[in-house]
Design an enzyme around this catalytic site. Structure first.
Site, PDB file in Angstrom:
ATOM      1  CD  GLU A   1      21.953  17.046  16.717  1.00  0.00           C
ATOM      2  OE1 GLU A   1      21.935  15.914  16.194  1.00  0.00           O
ATOM      3  OE2 GLU A   1      22.366  18.064  16.123  1.00  0.00           O
TER       4      GLU A   1
ATOM      5  CD  GLU B   1      24.555  16.998   5.495  1.00  0.00           C
ATOM      6  OE1 GLU B   1      24.116  16.769   6.642  1.00  0.00           O
ATOM      7  OE2 GLU B   1      25.769  17.171   5.255  1.00  0.00           O
TER       8      GLU B   1
ATOM      9  CG  ASP C   1      18.595  21.299   7.497  1.00  0.00           C
ATOM     10  OD1 ASP C   1      17.826  21.388   8.461  1.00  0.00           O
ATOM     11  OD2 ASP C   1      19.809  21.059   7.641  1.00  0.00           O
TER      12      ASP C   1
ATOM     13  CB  THR D   1      17.011  14.332   9.024  1.00  0.00           C
ATOM     14  OG1 THR D   1      17.759  15.273   8.239  1.00  0.00           O
ATOM     15  CG2 THR D   1      17.305  14.522  10.501  1.00  0.00           C
TER      16      THR D   1
ATOM     17  NE  ARG E   1      23.627  13.647  15.993  1.00  0.00           N
ATOM     18  CZ  ARG E   1      24.834  14.148  15.750  1.00  0.00           C
ATOM     19  NH1 ARG E   1      25.907  13.396  15.869  1.00  0.00           N
ATOM     20  NH2 ARG E   1      24.980  15.426  15.421  1.00  0.00           N
TER      21      ARG E   1
END
Length: 465
Positions: free
Chosen positions: A95, A362, A228, A448, A99
């Site tokens: 994360e 998504e 994913d 992502t 981010r």
């Protein structure tokens, strides 16, 4: 026509303003806003440490939308307040990378302002101890103060997670290029080599890998949670390298071929979906997270014309349609966290624990790619349906909130404005109604978390050291 798109883009910008202004007013410097109780959200994945997740995640969206005053305000916070050196906290390597480092690197690419690069470097240095394992596969959590790292207790016998250690490549490679420090690229290249050398069961990548022994954990495979973005970064590392990293593209194509063979299904009424595999058996369930795969397959088909392109593109359209159905078959016209396919039910949730919607991007992400690559206007219409649903069920006076049951006419709201709502959901909506020249896919590749990184060799914003 153009006027409609212009007014829709304007609407999305107003949504961003509403989300941002309330964050500023009630939760400034905290990670996320609780829009109903109008305070900071301490139960997030970042815990209660004030790391300004919404600022770092939302800054590039502000920039793209031309919200310069707000962007400046965020930049000042980054320059003066963001300091990971002083925090005692276990943070997620994944994360923090997607981010924080991702968001900062995009702002650096956009502006050339070195404060963004330097803060990204400071954070990345804090993550490096997590890579000190016998295999070089990083642990999931690292303590910012002590450097101690560990894996989640629930993850198959102390395993690291495929989607986590497989979603570092874009940011670490770019960080090495803009700082001139090769250590970051070396770490992710090592992960790549290690994975390439492993025996893959049926050509598939399980979700769990033990960083001590280097062997796979439980044989679970998924295009949704835990899998994913590993697949996403194989394709995108190749794109980022200006198509020179052929190993990445080859691994992507090989992985997709195995996934198509073992995980791709069509329901009774003709909906295409990716099932999950548990110990070799398909579970006919797809995550909202897995709905990014429509966009990914379209991007893969578009960037390399080969004997697989048509099949990729066809499947991309069908998956995106299935994901739209998961939205359309709910009362709120927002899609659930995961949905199932059985004899009696298609593209709907069965369990109450799957019926929530937490402002996830998504499905809209796939609309964005499919619109850019096919120019079929239905994707814009589908995106607009999502805007109307968000406004109706998720907008509150203090911002935007997730909901607990998409099948309810008056859903209970969860009182969390996720940072990815600003980073991804609103950005992809804005881009969906924008011209191709805004973040052209020939020059930018999205991480992502929808942070746009420049493509090497073709994009003058690459700013190599």
């Amino acid at each position: 026509g153009t006027n409609i798109d212009e007014s829709r883009r304007q609407k999305v910008m107003e949504m961003m303003k509403h989300a941002w202004e309330n964050y500023v007013r009630y939760a400034w410097g905290k990670n996320e806003l609780r829009p109903m109780t109008k305070r900071g959200h301490s139960g997030s994945i970042f815990g209660s440490m004030p790391l300004g997740a919404t600022i770092l995640d939302g800054l590039d969206t502000l920039y793209i939308m031309g919200m310069t005053e707000e962007f400046k305000q965020g930049r000042e916070w980054v320059a003066n307040e963001l300091d990971v050196d002083s925090l005692t906290a276990d943070v997620s390597v994944f994360e923090m990378n997607i981010r924080f480092i991702g968001g900062l690197l995009t702002c650096f690419a956009f502006t050339g302002d070195v404060i963004f690069r330097d803060k990204a470097l400071q954070i990345a240095n804090k993550l490096l101890p997590a890579f000190q394992t016998p295999t070089g596969i990083p642990n999931a959590l690292v303590n910012l103060k002590t450097g101690n790292s560990k894996n989640y207790g629930w993850a198959s016998g102390g395993s690291s997670i495929l989607s986590e250690f497989g979603t570092l490549h874009l940011e670490f490679a770019y960080l090495s290029d803009v700082t001139g420090n090769p250590v970051f690229r070396n770490k992710v290249d090592h992960i790549r080599q290690f994975l390439q050398g492993l025996e893959k069961p049926k050509g598939l990548y399980p979700n769990y890998l033990n960083p001590k022994t280097g062997s796979w954990g439980q044989q679970h495979m998924s295009m949704g949670a835990l899998g994913d973005s590993f697949f996403e970064y194989l394709l995108k590392a190749w794109i980022q390298s200006n198509k020179e990293d052929n190993e990445a593209r080859q691994m992507y194509d090989d992985a997709m071929q195995a996934v198509f063979q073992h995980m791709l299904f069509t329901s009774k009424s003709g909906l295409t979906y990716f099932a999950e595999l548990k110990f070799g058996r398909p579970e006919h369930k797809m995550d909202h997270l897995g709905c990014f795969s429509g966009g990914l397959l379209a991007l893969g088909a578009n960037t390399l014309k080969n004997e697989l392109s048509d099949k990729y593109m066809d499947t991309a359209k069908k998956i995106t349609e299935t994901c739209h159905e998961s939205y359309d078959r709910s009362n709120t016209k927002l899609g659930p966290e995961s949905f199932r396919f059985t004899d009696g039910i298609e593209a709907r949730s069965l369990k109450s624990t799957e019926k929530y919607y937490i402002l996830r991007p998504e499905v809209i992400e796939s609309y964005f790619y499919l619109y850019r690559l096919t120019k079929d206007n239905k994707y814009r219409e589908w995106g607009w349906e999502a805007v109307e649903a968000l406004e109706k069920y998720c907008k509150v006076p203090g911002g935007y909130t997730g909901i607990k049951n998409v099948y309810s006419d008056q859903p209970v709201q969860d009182d969390v404005q996720q940072s990815f709502f600003l980073a991804e959901t609103l950005k992809y909506l804005y881009l969906l109604f924008s011209d191709d020249s805004l973040l052209n896919l020939n020059e930018w590749v999205f991480n992502t978390e929808a942070h746009a990184l420049p493509i090497k060799g073709v994009n003058p914003f690459y700013r190599e050291a």
